[in-house]
Write an enzyme that holds these catalytic residues in place. Sequence first.
Site: not given
Length: 354
Positions: A30, A34, A43, A79, A154
């Site tokens: 990651r 973010r 983004r 992703d 998921y």
Amino acid sequence: MNKRRELPESPYLAAASGRKPSRVPVWFMRQAGRSLPEYRALRAQNTMMQACFDAELITEITLQPIRRHKVDAAILFSDIVVPLRASGVALDIVPDVGPVIEHPIRTAGDVATLKPLEPQQVAPVAEAIGMLINELGDVPLIGFAGAPFTLASYLVEGGPSRNHERTKAMMLGDTDTWHALMTALTDVTIAFLQMQVEAGVDAIQVFDSWAGTLSLADYRTYVLPHSTRVFAALASAGVPMTHFGVGTAELLGAMSQAASGHGAPAMVGVDWRTALPDAATRVVAGTALQGNLDPVVLLAGWPVVERAVRTVVEDGRRAIDAGAAGHVFNLGHGVLPATDPEIITKVVELVHSL
Ligand code: 1CP
């Protein structure tokens, strides 16, 4: 034929392949995303899904942490749910939540609606890989996919979950549907990774982030055969293959078994709960280790970070003495959004100095 580069000097590829690197390689799961203001700025103008299907944005976001931190590897910005969305599953990546599935997969009929991934459905990802290997110079590019179990969690839960209860209930209570689901997801994962390898990635990592929720016996029965098929199908590319999960202390042996013995270099990701020298005794001989700084340590101030980084590097050396084929410095899980990017840059400098 693929377009793979030769990068004999890459510390990451050397350590992952059991050769001696010129320095301890370091990258961060990651690392794109973010924690970086330049990512948040991009983004703000694009949804996550827009970014994941735009070759220019994939390329730019992948390069952001390389420019800033001088890490030893780039990871493709994408992703784990991108190939599912591309193959027709209605889903979105919701800010501050994660993947959300419109119609969760809970019955044999639901499983039958899943379609194979056709490479042209992820053409922007292939195009981005081509652009990246031109831009990256001697920095290797890691491609990735979700492992079938974590993808299944998921799809069955419908989104992020703490206990994975519907997933495990299907696995234990409706094994035919479970294996049909895992077979379909294994096919999608293989197709996504094969596309990336053909487009030129230098290594692959398979994320089974939530496998640690399973007992070893259940992992072996319900997951291992499917994950093994992923690695077996990709091995002919010859690129290093990493198998990663969180809370997998009891599963490290089985997870390394899945990735090993197929003729390509194998590496296992270790989280902070297991010291690297202990992990070395649990994996198949000849496996390299990646990890394992607790991501929360990066929030605790530089003196704490410095001590912990030195310990991980020393543990990596002891792991090699205990039989590990190599050590790649990383976190035990992804960079937390609140992490100060300057601390990450300093960690890279420190690891390289040791
Ligand atoms: O900007 C945003 O709001 C989106 C946040 C985000 C980002 C930047 C998500 C949503 N995914 C990503 C990119 C991503 N995902 C990358 C590339 C960036 C990099 O690593 O540098 C990778 C490798 C992933 C892989 C991924 N997605 C995993 C496996 C790795 C892990 O951290 O365990 C998992 C479990 C996901 C699902 C997912 N996607 C996004 C979130 C917030 C989550 C986790 C949700 C949950 O808690 O279940």
